[in-house]
Design a protein around this motif. Structure first.
Motif, PDB file in Angstrom:
ATOM      1  N   ARG A 124       0.859  -1.181   0.000  1.00  0.00           N
ATOM      2  CA  ARG A 124       0.000   0.000   0.000  1.00  0.00           C
ATOM      3  C   ARG A 124       0.897   1.232   0.000  1.00  0.00           C
ATOM      4  NH1 ARG A 124      -2.508  -1.209   5.180  1.00  0.00           N
ATOM      5  NH2 ARG A 124      -1.291  -3.135   5.075  1.00  0.00           N
ATOM      6  N   VAL A 125       0.356   2.334  -0.470  1.00  0.00           N
ATOM      7  CA  VAL A 125       1.150   3.549  -0.594  1.00  0.00           C
ATOM      8  C   VAL A 125       0.632   4.590   0.382  1.00  0.00           C
ATOM      9  CG1 VAL A 125       1.616   5.475  -2.181  1.00  0.00           C
ATOM     10  CG2 VAL A 125       1.730   3.128  -3.010  1.00  0.00           C
ATOM     11  N   ARG A 126       1.535   5.336   1.014  1.00  0.00           N
ATOM     12  CA  ARG A 126       1.149   6.452   1.871  1.00  0.00           C
ATOM     13  C   ARG A 126       2.012   7.650   1.501  1.00  0.00           C
ATOM     14  NH1 ARG A 126      -2.458   3.648   2.114  1.00  0.00           N
ATOM     15  NH2 ARG A 126      -3.357   2.516   3.856  1.00  0.00           N
ATOM     16  N   ASP A 180       1.811  -5.345   2.639  1.00  0.00           N
ATOM     17  CA  ASP A 180       0.568  -6.005   3.064  1.00  0.00           C
ATOM     18  C   ASP A 180       0.858  -7.160   4.012  1.00  0.00           C
ATOM     19  OD1 ASP A 180      -1.110  -4.378   1.746  1.00  0.00           O
ATOM     20  OD2 ASP A 180      -1.800  -5.846   0.258  1.00  0.00           O
ATOM     21  N   ALA A 181       1.948  -7.890   3.742  1.00  0.00           N
ATOM     22  CA  ALA A 181       2.196  -9.143   4.454  1.00  0.00           C
ATOM     23  C   ALA A 181       2.357  -8.937   5.959  1.00  0.00           C
ATOM     24  CB  ALA A 181       3.441  -9.821   3.882  1.00  0.00           C
ATOM     25  N   ASP A 182       3.150  -7.934   6.341  1.00  0.00           N
ATOM     26  CA  ASP A 182       3.428  -7.779   7.774  1.00  0.00           C
ATOM     27  C   ASP A 182       3.229  -6.355   8.270  1.00  0.00           C
ATOM     28  OD1 ASP A 182       5.518  -6.492   6.612  1.00  0.00           O
ATOM     29  OD2 ASP A 182       7.069  -7.873   7.282  1.00  0.00           O
ATOM     30  N   GLY A 183       2.742  -5.478   7.413  1.00  0.00           N
ATOM     31  CA  GLY A 183       2.482  -4.096   7.814  1.00  0.00           C
ATOM     32  C   GLY A 183       3.745  -3.265   7.998  1.00  0.00           C
ATOM     33  N   VAL A 226      -4.910   1.422  -5.772  1.00  0.00           N
ATOM     34  CA  VAL A 226      -3.755   1.680  -4.900  1.00  0.00           C
ATOM     35  C   VAL A 226      -3.786   3.132  -4.413  1.00  0.00           C
ATOM     36  CG1 VAL A 226      -1.220   1.895  -4.882  1.00  0.00           C
ATOM     37  CG2 VAL A 226      -2.299  -0.120  -5.910  1.00  0.00           C
ATOM     38  N   LEU A 227      -4.105   4.053  -5.328  1.00  0.00           N
ATOM     39  CA  LEU A 227      -4.123   5.471  -4.948  1.00  0.00           C
ATOM     40  C   LEU A 227      -5.361   5.803  -4.119  1.00  0.00           C
ATOM     41  CD1 LEU A 227      -2.707   7.020  -8.221  1.00  0.00           C
ATOM     42  CD2 LEU A 227      -1.568   6.843  -6.007  1.00  0.00           C
TER      43      LEU A 227
END
Ligand SMILES: Cc1cc2nc3c(=O)[nH]c(=O)nc-3n(C[C@H](O)[C@H](O)[C@H](O)COP(=O)(O)OP(=O)(O)OC[C@H]3O[C@@H](n4cnc5c(N)ncnc54)[C@H](O)[C@@H]3O)c2cc1C
Length: 398
Positions: free
Chosen positions: A190-192, A201-204, A223-224
């Motif tokens: 994910r994008v921030r 995604d897997a482990d944050g 995604v955006l």
């Protein structure tokens, strides 16, 4: 040194324009892999993420038709730069690029396309792009494989060819790694923004970077959106097939019948089947629709001279994939906000332009100019628009 030689020597060829810069590229399709390569060559610390394997998105499903046959001068320049790069990067150890003339034609009675094609060729010639306008008889003399008795006008582009898009993408990803990039396939992120970062995604786990390039193809909108940023983009489904009938040349787009074909190592590849509804990139049907292959092969059979294609016998495989549409049919390429960059919205012409567009967006990340007409911030993101077929005869004034 040719680019092929640069691919081979990898890190030794670096300049250091991007030293001390860390960039995350989201999406290992043709665009992301090429941008990662171009950034790594400049000394950038690049990580290339993909939720699946390399080229598992549209780049692994594309037809690989490449040309510079665009009426608009910017499109033509980008198309031409991309062809030059395909030529210089291709080779026995990288990927094939087969030079092959591209013909596009309109039939007698199809006045709209006949007029648009003539105008397009004139614009191309004015822009210095090599293109010929021929009638049906002249086309028959040049390409015996085509049926031409119904052709009112055709264009022939010189700078054109085809390649294997999955091999190109795999090669560029490997070259990026050779130049120092880190490849992270099977890693959805994910994008921030503020600061720019990717979240695995897997482990944050969070990876802060100087810039993020989202080149996530049909997933880019999602995604955006998850980062709170709307963009004016709609994925749509298209289809293609391979049949065992041998074709040596040319590549051809029949504008009146709305399909394209090209030679393929297994025979020929043809495509069309655009669906004018927004597709869900997580849930679209990856198989060809019932009846697609039989219908398209009937049109292919008509366009090729003296053949008898039987779908039962000659169909090798058929499939579907996604393209992405924008309100003005120009792509969204460049800086979206702060240190967030995007490259998507190619209307079915993303693969053929990837070598040039990815190079330009990499350059923009390194401080170069963006491409004004493709500025992704030209839309608010909430625009209403219809999906329009990308492969139409387009004049510069449209
Ligand atoms: C049947 C068909 C025929 C086509 N023919 C042609 C052609 O002849 N010529 C041409 O120019 N174009 C063609 N196209 C269009 C072309 O495929 C696309 O324009 C081009 O491949 C787009 O490349 P890309 O790198 O932007 O996207 P993609 O190749 O889709 O790559 C995006 C990548 O992002 C990854 N991703 C998505 N979300 C995430 C996430 N959250 N985290 C990490 N990774 C993520 C995906 O897994 C994917 O691998 C065709 C398309 C189809 C479907």
């Amino acid at each position: 040194m040719t680019e092929e030689a640069e691919l081979a020597v990898g890190a030794d060829a670096f300049t250091q324009r991007g030293a001390d810069l860390e960039v995350a590229v989201v999406g290992a399709g043709a665009i992301g892999a090429t941008a990662a390569y171009d950034l790594a060559r400049e000394g950038v610390d690049v990580t290339l993420y993909d939720r699946g394997s390399i080229a598992s998105g549209s780049s692994g499903r594309a037809a690989g038709v490449c040309y510079d046959a665009f009426a608009d001068s910017l499109d033509a320049e980008i198309g031409s730069d991309a062809i030059e790069r395909f030529r210089s990067l291709s080779g026995d150890d990288t990927f094939p690029f087969v030079e092959c003339p591209y013909v596009w034609l309109a039939r007698e009675g199809d006045e709209r396309n006949v007029e648009a094609l003539r105008e397009q060729v004139t614009r191309m010639q004015q822009n210095g792009t090599i293109a010929l306008e021929v009638d049906g008889d002249e086309l028959a003399e040049r390409f015996r494989a085509l049926r031409t008795d119904d052709v009112a006008v055709a264009g022939i582009a010189g700078a054109a060819g085809y390649t294997d898009p999955a091999r190109y993408t795999a090669c560029l990803a490997a070259a990026a790694e050779g130049a120092g990039a880190t490849l992270r396939p099977e890693t959805p992120v994910r994008v921030r923004t503020d600061p720019a970062r990717v979240v695995l995604d897997a482990d944050g786990s969070v990876h802060e970077v100087d810039a993020v390039l989202v080149a996530a193809g049909a997933h880019t909108k999602r995604v955006l959106a998850e980062a709170g940023i709307p963009i004016a983009l709609k994925p749509y489904r298209v289809q293609a097939l391979v049949a065992t009938y041998d074709l040596a040349e040319p590549m051809c787009y029949d504008a009146t019948a709305g399909f394209y074909l090209r030679p393929h190592p297994d025979g020929l590849l043809a495509g069309n089947g655009t669906e004018y509804v927004e597709a869900d990139p997580n849930a679209y049907d990856r198989d060809a629709s019932p009846g697609f292959a039989a219908d398209l092969l009937e049109r292919v059979d008509y366009r090729l001279s003296g053949v008898d294609i039987d779908p039962e016998r000659d169909l090798e495989r058929a499939w579907a994939g996604l393209c992405t549409a924008t309100p003005d049919r120009d792509p969204l390429v460049g800086r979206l906000e702060s240190e967030l960059y995007v490259a998507t919205g190619f209307q079915g012409h993303g693969f053929m332009r990837a070598p040039a567009l990815a190079e330009r967006v990499a350059d923009e990340i390194l401080g170069g100019d963006g491409i004004d007409p493709f500025d992704p911030a030209r839309f608010d993101g909430d625009e209403e628009f219809d999906i329009v077929e990308g492969m139409t005869i387009e004049t510069a004034n449209e």
